[in-house]
Design an enzyme around this catalytic site. Structure first.
Site, PDB file in Angstrom:
ATOM      1  N   HIS A  87      58.889  45.411  95.585  1.00 42.40           N
ATOM      2  CA  HIS A  87      59.775  46.256  95.885  1.00 42.40           C
ATOM      3  C   HIS A  87      61.366  47.330  96.750  1.00 42.40           C
ATOM      4  O   HIS A  87      61.526  45.911  97.249  1.00 42.40           O
ATOM      5  CB  HIS A  87      58.002  47.368  97.467  1.00 42.40           C
ATOM      6  CG  HIS A  87      58.597  47.943  97.939  1.00 42.40           C
ATOM      7  ND1 HIS A  87      59.139  49.037  98.406  1.00 42.40           N
ATOM      8  CD2 HIS A  87      57.721  49.506  97.183  1.00 42.40           C
ATOM      9  CE1 HIS A  87      59.473  50.797  98.455  1.00 42.40           C
ATOM     10  NE2 HIS A  87      58.084  50.013  97.739  1.00 42.40           N
ATOM     11  N   GLU A 155      59.708  52.355  90.033  1.00 43.85           N
ATOM     12  CA  GLU A 155      59.820  53.520  90.747  1.00 43.85           C
ATOM     13  C   GLU A 155      61.613  53.109  90.729  1.00 43.85           C
ATOM     14  O   GLU A 155      62.157  52.770  91.717  1.00 43.85           O
ATOM     15  CB  GLU A 155      59.490  52.291  92.233  1.00 43.85           C
ATOM     16  CG  GLU A 155      58.086  52.311  92.227  1.00 43.85           C
ATOM     17  CD  GLU A 155      57.206  52.225  93.144  1.00 43.85           C
ATOM     18  OE1 GLU A 155      56.348  52.268  94.048  1.00 43.85           O
ATOM     19  OE2 GLU A 155      57.901  51.670  94.479  1.00 43.85           O
ATOM     20  N   SER A 194      56.457  58.995  95.320  1.00 41.80           N
ATOM     21  CA  SER A 194      56.603  60.803  95.849  1.00 41.80           C
ATOM     22  C   SER A 194      55.062  61.045  94.966  1.00 41.80           C
ATOM     23  O   SER A 194      54.942  62.716  94.830  1.00 41.80           O
ATOM     24  CB  SER A 194      57.565  61.130  95.477  1.00 41.80           C
ATOM     25  OG  SER A 194      58.462  60.853  95.770  1.00 41.80           O
ATOM     26  N   GLY A 216      53.122  57.864 100.850  1.00 39.76           N
ATOM     27  CA  GLY A 216      53.437  58.270 101.570  1.00 39.76           C
ATOM     28  C   GLY A 216      51.590  58.595 101.201  1.00 39.76           C
ATOM     29  O   GLY A 216      51.153  58.966 102.584  1.00 39.76           O
TER      30      GLY A 216
END
Ligand code: PEP
Length: 236
Positions: A87, A155, A194, A216
């Protein structure tokens, strides 16, 4: 279809973590994997045996003098079936290199885990070759026979909700990048950056995108469950 929930260092309490798990269900063509903080893992896995869990990080050695680290055997015993590796926050804040990531990925796959490997460029407009080379280095030790348990999460760091001045990537941009990466490393690909209830369908409708890694929005119980429902309705 695979929907991963990267909780990062959230939520603050175990009771909130349990609450987040309450509504979650996979099945019907959608694998849902939750990545809680490792200290919550065993109790969550025991309380929610129908949910798939993973760890956000792991070390490749099986035991020894590695203060603060967790082995794959420990992760398995605590209830993990998945490992998240590479990550961008681990790379940025904790100095993980592609070489370290490749050791984690190869060790986890060799021990029978499924792995989500995250890759992505730091800045919008960066050359694609940066991501391609990072992906190749991060998978360099993986045995061919283990590739079926490897999923790559593309990502773009500039699209992650907590990145400074973050900007949403378009589904078309993600598709184009993933299509390119897939020609280099032929595994399944998911998208992260997102992802929310407002944009998830657009990403999942792209031909090479087989799921999402959600940060999130995975901490908002209702929204995350709606994301799973959308995935279910579009399942590939
Ligand atoms: C992530 O950090 O893996 C991520 C996808 O976060 P967010 O969904 O918050 O952008």
């Amino acid at each position: 279809m695979l929907i991963g929930a990267n909780w990062k260092m959230n939520p603050r309490t175990f009771s909130e973590a349990k609450e987040l798990c309450r509504g979650v269900s996979g099945s019907e063509g959608v694998d849902v994997v939750l990545f809680p903080p490792a200290v919550y893992l065993r109790q969550l896995a025991e309380a929610f045996p129908h949910i798939l869990f993973g760890v956000q990080n792991v070390y490749w050695e099986s035991e020894g003098a590695f203060t603060g680290e967790m082995s794959l055997g420990m992760a398995r015993e605590a209830g993990a079936h998945y490992v998240l590796a590479g990550h961008s926050e681990r790379r940025q804040h904790f100095g993980e290199t592609d070489e370290m990531v490749s050791k984690k990925v190869a060790a986890a796959l060799a021990k029978g885990f499924s792995v989500i490997l995250a890759v992505g460029e730091a800045t919008k407009g960066d050359d694609k070759s940066i991501v391609i080379e990072s992906l190749k280095r991060s998978t360099q030790n993986v045995a061919e026979t283990d590739m079926t348990r490897l999923t790559v999460a593309y990502e773009p760091i500039w699209a992650i909700s907590t990145s400074e001045n973050h900007e949403d990537a378009t589904p078309e941009y993600a598709q184009e990048m993933i299509h390119t990466l897939k020609q280099e490393v032929a595994v399944g690909y998911i998208y992260g950056g997102s992802v929310s209830i407002d944009n998830v369908a657009g990403f999942l409708q792209q031909p090479d995108i087989e799921g999402a890694l959600v940060g999130g929005a995975s901490l908002k119980k209702d929204e995350f469950n709606e994301i799973i429902s959308v995935a279910r309705s579009l399942k590939k």
